[in-house]
Design an enzyme around this catalytic site. Structure first.
Site, PDB file in Angstrom:
ATOM      1  N   GLU A 188     -35.826 150.926  57.018  1.00 34.90           N
ATOM      2  CA  GLU A 188     -36.985 149.978  56.928  1.00 34.90           C
ATOM      3  C   GLU A 188     -36.657 148.750  56.400  1.00 34.90           C
ATOM      4  OE1 GLU A 188     -40.377 151.795  55.064  1.00 34.90           O
ATOM      5  OE2 GLU A 188     -40.067 153.716  55.897  1.00 34.90           O
TER       6      GLU A 188
HETATM    7  C1  NOJ Z   1     -42.441 152.442  53.030  1.00 34.73           C
HETATM    8  C2  NOJ Z   1     -42.979 153.781  53.879  1.00 34.73           C
HETATM    9  O1  NOJ Z   1     -42.274 154.526  54.109  1.00 34.73           O
HETATM   10  C3  NOJ Z   1     -43.836 153.037  55.101  1.00 34.73           C
HETATM   11  O2  NOJ Z   1     -44.234 154.233  55.670  1.00 34.73           O
HETATM   12  C4  NOJ Z   1     -44.742 151.858  54.744  1.00 34.73           C
HETATM   13  O3  NOJ Z   1     -45.185 151.743  56.079  1.00 34.73           O
HETATM   14  C5  NOJ Z   1     -43.755 150.899  54.145  1.00 34.73           C
HETATM   15  N1  NOJ Z   1     -43.066 151.529  53.255  1.00 34.73           N
HETATM   16  C6  NOJ Z   1     -44.587 149.824  53.964  1.00 34.73           C
HETATM   17  O4  NOJ Z   1     -45.346 149.885  52.885  1.00 34.73           O
END
Ligand code: NOJ
Length: 533
Positions: free
Chosen positions: A377
């Site tokens: 991410e």
């Molecule tokens: C981490 C989380 O895993 C994800 O679900 C979320 O959208 C992002 N942070 C942004 O807050």
């Protein structure tokens, strides 16, 4: 400028509860997030993920977006209660739910997109929460292992990248310590440590299950995805600040990574939490301990490390008075600061500090023996409630963060892939739909949930096509072109409320008026007939 190693994998991500919708369809059981969001006052404007992006019905549409981007991989998660409604395998396996993920995986592979699958992105079956207290209870380890085993059995012939847990820090701290997330428990000072302890053991168990039962046949990999902010000492000449910043990172990513790579919690966590527990008059530390058998069982249970990263803080040492109670956030004795010049276009907590990414990656390399890393991410949100497809700040964010990742690779960090977060705007947990992380804009007002590309789609697509940044002129050009094209789409979208309005007129207003007319005529007729008699 320069390119990424050959075979570097470019992707985008999502998670089940944030995008699928269909919360009660085709035999799905309740998750703790269904129950949490249905209570008033838990999320922004009481938003829920009931329908979200309707991803459950839009496999083909969304894969065409991935194709437009030319993605190599797509990261998504499996909703545990969708395939095991109570969370318990012997109760019932919901074949319709199983088949939804079969269809998604097949369609991805058909289009040459590698699935990277997360088993737990926060949506615990509600029954397990109600019956056992969720991650507070040691029995979750076996239930989770059964669920993972079913996934390996049904999907492992095609899925080769498994992530056991997504961001367990959030599960533990926000779910069981502050209660901002489901299940909303406020077990301050103990809840997070206990949840994390069971999660780490559950992760290790699932890794061993794969290792002994499936690896030979399926030849995949199992890792965990940890999220961590970077902590930079406020004053790099001050030893106290240096130690505080180190502690901050250890309490974040080290809490999970150290047991998984070295077998036990970071020494600094053991010291601090142990000391504070003694001050409190407790006979044992609030941080649970691993037996030596457990340590060797847990050590080395990640074939790769997933890293989620968004932001950085300056850190200084701060002691909290014991009168304010003992919590996770007072245990670490740190204060977080930000530089007011850092851009923060979206979420309150998300400052754009690209250099922190490179430092975090180097920290991981040195602390955990240069593991194979997938960025699971990275991205930025926007707060704007009005429509804005020309997301120049997101282009800037991606450009700078991806560039710092390239520098880290040159430093020798073993990063194999990058996942932009996220493919679509989606349900952002307690923030509801007020924070948009997507490369694609989703019009949540329209019940068809149409998707529109933001300018960042054009930019990211070009990074992917060139596998990096060819030269200054070209990269500048990409940015210009991306922002040129978005204004036309913006106009299209601006016209959309009109379309939704028209739909409302034909679907709601017209039938209601007709029914009323019929009723009034009937009453009138009856009145006339009575008068005659
Ligand atoms: C981490 C989380 O895993 C994800 O679900 C979320 O959208 C992002 N942070 C942004 O807050």
């Amino acid at each position: 400028y320069g390119t990424f190693p050959n075979g570097f994998s470019w992707g985008a991500g999502s998670s089940a509860y944030q995008t699928e919708g269909a919360w009660d369809k085709d035999g799905k059981g309740l998750s703790i997030w269904d129950v949490f969001t249905h209570k008033k006052g838990k999320t922004f404007l009481n938003d829920t993920g009931d329908s979200s992006c309707e991803g459950y019905y839009k496999i083909k549409d969304d894969i065409s977006l991935m194709k437009e981007l030319n993605l190599n991989h797509y990261r998504f998660s499996i909703s545990w209660p969708r395939i095991m409604p109570t969370g318990i395998r012997s109760d019932h396996v919901n074949e319709k739910g199983v088949n939804y993920y079969n269809a998604l995986i097949d369609e991805l592979l058909e289009h040459n997109i590698t699935p990277i699958v997360t088993l737990y992105h926060w949506d615990l079956p509600q029954v397990l929460q109600e019956k056992y207290g969720g991650w507070q209870n040691i029995s979750m380890i076996n239930y989770f292992n059964d669920f993972a085993n079913l996934c390996f059995e049904r999907y492992g012939d095609r899925v080769k990248y498994w992530i056991t847990f997504n961001n367990p820090w959030s599960v533990a701290v926000e779910g069981y310590e502050t209660g901002e997330h489901a299940p909303g428990l406020k077990l301050r000072g103990t809840g997070a440590y206990r949840a994390a302890h069971h999660i780490i053991k559950a992760h290790a168990k699932v890794w061993h299950t794969y290792d002994t039962q499936w690896r030979n046949k399926q030849r995949g990999m199992v890792g965990i995805s940890l999220s961590g902010d970077w902590g930079e000492p406020v004053d790099i000449t001050n030893q106290k600040d240096i130690e505080a910043a180190e502690r901050y990172v250890q309490f974040y990513i080290g809490w999970f990574a150290t047991p998984i790579f070295h077998g036990d919690y970071p020494q600094v966590m053991k010291d601090f939490i142990g000391r504070k527990s003694a001050q409190q008059g407790l006979g044992t530390s609030r941080l649970p301990t691993f037996s030596s058998q457990e340590k060797s069982y847990i050590k080395g249970t990640s074939d790769f490390l997933g890293v989620g990263h968004f932001t950085t803080h300056y850190i200084t040492q701060k002691s909290f008075p014991s009168s304010r109670g003992y919590t996770y956030f007072s245990d670490w004795d740190v204060a977080e600061l930000v530089d007011p010049r850092w851009p923060d276009p979206g979420s309150e907590w998300l400052y754009s500090v690209p250099w922190g990414f490179r430092r975090l990656l180097n920290f991981i390399k040195t602390q955990y023996g240069n593991p194979m890393i997938y960025i699971t991410e990275n991205g930025v949100s926007e707060k704007m409630m009005c429509t804005e497809l020309c997301d120049d700040w997101r282009i800037q964010y991606y450009k700078a963060y991806i560039n710092e990742m390239l520098k880290a690779i040159r430093d020798g960090v073993n990063v194999k892939g990058y996942t932009a977060w996220s493919l679509l705007d989606k349900f952002e947990w307690d923030e509801g739909y007020s924070e948009r992380f997507g490369l694609y804009y989703v019009d949540f007002r329209n019940k068809n949930k149409p998707r529109y590309p933001k300018a960042s789609v054009q930019f990211y697509k070009r990074i992917i096509r060139s596998n990096g940044f060819p030269n200054q002129r070209e990269v500048e050009n990409w940015r210009r072109k991306a922002t040129e094209t978005c204004s036309t789409s913006n106009q299209l979208l601006a016209a959309d409320p009109l379309t939704s309005h028209m739909e409302m007129v034909t679907e709601v207003v017209v039938p209601t008026v007709c029914t009323l007319c019929i009723l009034i005529s009937a009453v009138f007729l009856m009145f006339l007939l009575r008068k005659r008699n």
